[in-house]
Design a protein around this motif. Structure first.
Motif, PDB file in Angstrom:
ATOM      1  N   UNK A  85       0.849  -1.195   0.000  1.00 24.55           N
ATOM      2  CA  UNK A  85       0.000   0.000   0.000  1.00 24.55           C
ATOM      3  C   UNK A  85       0.881   1.241   0.000  1.00 24.55           C
ATOM      4  N   UNK A  86       0.597   2.146  -0.923  1.00 20.97           N
ATOM      5  CA  UNK A  86       1.374   3.373  -1.054  1.00 20.97           C
ATOM      6  C   UNK A  86       0.448   4.576  -0.935  1.00 20.97           C
ATOM      7  N   UNK A  87       0.911   5.588  -0.228  1.00 17.21           N
ATOM      8  CA  UNK A  87       0.166   6.840  -0.090  1.00 17.21           C
ATOM      9  C   UNK A  87       1.125   8.015  -0.247  1.00 17.21           C
ATOM     10  N   UNK A  88       0.656   9.055  -0.927  1.00 18.56           N
ATOM     11  CA  UNK A  88       1.451  10.268  -1.081  1.00 18.56           C
ATOM     12  C   UNK A  88       0.955  11.375  -0.156  1.00 18.56           C
ATOM     13  N   UNK A  89      -0.114  11.084   0.557  1.00 19.78           N
ATOM     14  CA  UNK A  89      -0.693  12.062   1.470  1.00 19.78           C
ATOM     15  C   UNK A  89      -1.324  11.312   2.638  1.00 19.78           C
ATOM     16  N   UNK A  90      -1.351  11.946   3.788  1.00 17.82           N
ATOM     17  CA  UNK A  90      -2.005  11.332   4.943  1.00 17.82           C
ATOM     18  C   UNK A  90      -3.431  11.852   5.117  1.00 17.82           C
ATOM     19  N   UNK A  91      -3.955  12.533   4.092  1.00 16.16           N
ATOM     20  CA  UNK A  91      -5.309  13.078   4.166  1.00 16.16           C
ATOM     21  C   UNK A  91      -6.351  12.007   4.480  1.00 16.16           C
ATOM     22  N   UNK A  92      -6.126  10.808   3.998  1.00 20.14           N
ATOM     23  CA  UNK A  92      -7.086   9.733   4.215  1.00 20.14           C
ATOM     24  C   UNK A  92      -6.488   8.624   5.065  1.00 20.14           C
TER      25      UNK A  92
ATOM     26  N   UNK B 294       1.276 -10.302   5.179  1.00 22.50           N
ATOM     27  CA  UNK B 294       2.008  -9.112   5.611  1.00 22.50           C
ATOM     28  C   UNK B 294       1.549  -7.908   4.795  1.00 22.50           C
ATOM     29  N   UNK B 295       1.844  -6.728   5.313  1.00 22.32           N
ATOM     30  CA  UNK B 295       1.574  -5.487   4.593  1.00 22.32           C
ATOM     31  C   UNK B 295       2.870  -4.692   4.518  1.00 22.32           C
ATOM     32  N   UNK B 296       3.151  -4.157   3.339  1.00 20.65           N
ATOM     33  CA  UNK B 296       4.241  -3.201   3.180  1.00 20.65           C
ATOM     34  C   UNK B 296       3.578  -1.843   2.998  1.00 20.65           C
ATOM     35  N   UNK B 297       3.823  -0.956   3.944  1.00 15.56           N
ATOM     36  CA  UNK B 297       3.260   0.393   3.914  1.00 15.56           C
ATOM     37  C   UNK B 297       4.333   1.358   3.416  1.00 15.56           C
ATOM     38  N   UNK B 298       4.004   2.099   2.363  1.00 16.31           N
ATOM     39  CA  UNK B 298       4.959   3.036   1.770  1.00 16.31           C
ATOM     40  C   UNK B 298       4.321   4.417   1.724  1.00 16.31           C
ATOM     41  N   UNK B 299       5.033   5.385   2.277  1.00 18.21           N
ATOM     42  CA  UNK B 299       4.612   6.780   2.177  1.00 18.21           C
ATOM     43  C   UNK B 299       5.646   7.505   1.336  1.00 18.21           C
ATOM     44  N   UNK B 300       5.168   8.247   0.333  1.00 17.84           N
ATOM     45  CA  UNK B 300       6.068   8.974  -0.552  1.00 17.84           C
ATOM     46  C   UNK B 300       5.789  10.471  -0.460  1.00 17.84           C
ATOM     47  N   UNK B 301       6.836  11.275  -0.767  1.00 17.53           N
ATOM     48  CA  UNK B 301       6.649  12.721  -0.773  1.00 17.53           C
ATOM     49  C   UNK B 301       6.071  13.158  -2.119  1.00 17.53           C
TER      50      UNK B 301
ATOM     51  N   UNK C 247       7.545  11.741  -5.190  1.00 17.64           N
ATOM     52  CA  UNK C 247       7.509  10.298  -5.358  1.00 17.64           C
ATOM     53  C   UNK C 247       8.621   9.563  -4.632  1.00 17.64           C
ATOM     54  N   UNK C 248       9.410  10.282  -3.822  1.00 16.41           N
ATOM     55  CA  UNK C 248      10.498   9.654  -3.070  1.00 16.41           C
ATOM     56  C   UNK C 248       9.935   9.070  -1.770  1.00 16.41           C
ATOM     57  N   UNK C 249      10.369   7.853  -1.464  1.00 12.68           N
ATOM     58  CA  UNK C 249       9.867   7.175  -0.267  1.00 12.68           C
ATOM     59  C   UNK C 249      10.311   7.898   0.999  1.00 12.68           C
ATOM     60  N   UNK C 250       9.345   8.230   1.842  1.00 17.26           N
ATOM     61  CA  UNK C 250       9.621   8.806   3.158  1.00 17.26           C
ATOM     62  C   UNK C 250       9.606   7.728   4.236  1.00 17.26           C
ATOM     63  N   UNK C 251       8.788   6.714   4.009  1.00 16.32           N
ATOM     64  CA  UNK C 251       8.664   5.619   4.978  1.00 16.32           C
ATOM     65  C   UNK C 251       8.314   4.350   4.240  1.00 16.32           C
ATOM     66  N   UNK C 252       9.034   3.292   4.580  1.00 15.30           N
ATOM     67  CA  UNK C 252       8.716   1.953   4.095  1.00 15.30           C
ATOM     68  C   UNK C 252       8.730   1.047   5.320  1.00 15.30           C
ATOM     69  N   UNK C 253       7.604   0.425   5.582  1.00 14.14           N
ATOM     70  CA  UNK C 253       7.504  -0.420   6.774  1.00 14.14           C
ATOM     71  C   UNK C 253       6.856  -1.756   6.420  1.00 14.14           C
ATOM     72  N   UNK C 254       7.484  -2.821   6.867  1.00 13.08           N
ATOM     73  CA  UNK C 254       6.925  -4.162   6.717  1.00 13.08           C
ATOM     74  C   UNK C 254       6.211  -4.516   8.012  1.00 13.08           C
ATOM     75  N   UNK C 255       4.938  -4.835   7.889  1.00  8.70           N
ATOM     76  CA  UNK C 255       4.139  -5.221   9.045  1.00  8.70           C
ATOM     77  C   UNK C 255       3.816  -6.704   8.886  1.00  8.70           C
ATOM     78  N   UNK C 256       4.513  -7.531   9.657  1.00 11.77           N
ATOM     79  CA  UNK C 256       4.332  -8.974   9.557  1.00 11.77           C
ATOM     80  C   UNK C 256       3.035  -9.418  10.217  1.00 11.77           C
ATOM     81  N   UNK C 257       2.391 -10.391   9.591  1.00 12.48           N
ATOM     82  CA  UNK C 257       1.158 -10.969  10.117  1.00 12.48           C
ATOM     83  C   UNK C 257       0.124  -9.883  10.397  1.00 12.48           C
ATOM     84  N   UNK C 258       0.008  -8.967   9.469  1.00 12.01           N
ATOM     85  CA  UNK C 258      -0.870  -7.804   9.645  1.00 12.01           C
ATOM     86  C   UNK C 258      -2.348  -8.149   9.551  1.00 12.01           C
ATOM     87  N   UNK C 259      -2.654  -9.221   8.844  1.00 11.96           N
ATOM     88  CA  UNK C 259      -4.050  -9.596   8.649  1.00 11.96           C
ATOM     89  C   UNK C 259      -4.229 -11.037   9.100  1.00 11.96           C
ATOM     90  N   UNK C 260      -5.136 -11.226  10.032  1.00  9.26           N
ATOM     91  CA  UNK C 260      -5.359 -12.584  10.570  1.00  9.26           C
ATOM     92  C   UNK C 260      -6.722 -13.086  10.171  1.00  9.26           C
TER      93      UNK C 260
END
Length: 94
Positions: free
Chosen positions: A28-35, A71-78, A81-94
Motif C-alpha cells: 500500500x502506497x500513499x502520497x498524502x495522509x489526508x485519508x 504481511x503489509x508493506x506500507x509506503x509513504x512517498x513525498x 515520489x520519493x519514499x519517506x517511509x517503508x515499513x513491513x508489518x508482519x502478520x498484519x491480517x489474521x
C-alpha cells in the motif's frame, strides 16, 4: 515466488517464502495522509478478500509450506515520489 497473483476472489501483490512460511504481501502506497496511513487504507472487505485469495493460492499450488501469513508493506512517498517511509508489518491480517 510470484507477483500479482490474480484469482476470482482478488489479487495478491507478492507471494514469497520466508523460512518455513508462505507469505502473502499486500503493498500500500500513499502520497498524502489526508485519508490515513497506507496500512489504514485496508478495509475489512479487503482483508477478507486477501484471506480468500491466499486460500485460493494455497489450493491451486503444490509443495507449499504449511504455515502462512499475510504481511503489509506500507509506503509513504513525498510529492516528488520519493519514499519517506517503508515499513513491513508482519502478520498484519489474521
Amino acid at each position: 515466488m510470484e507477483t500479482n497473483f490474480r484469482c476470482r476472489e482478488g489479487e495478491i501483490d507478492i507471494v514469497a517464502r520466508q523460512k518455513d512460511y508462505l507469505v502473502f504481501i499486500e503493498v500500500r502506497t500513499r502520497s498524502s495522509s489526508d485519508f490515513g496511513t497506507p496500512e489504514e487504507s485496508i478495509t475489512q472487505v479487503k482483508k477478507e478478500r486477501l484471506v480468500v485469495s491466499a486460500l485460493s493460492y494455497i489450493n491451486t499450488h503444490q509443495n507449499l509450506p504449511s504455515l502462512w501469513r499475510i504481511d503489509v508493506v506500507a509506503i509513504e512517498v513525498d510529492d516528488k515520489g520519493k519514499a519517506k517511509r517503508i515499513e513491513l508489518i508482519e502478520n498484519a491480517i489474521e
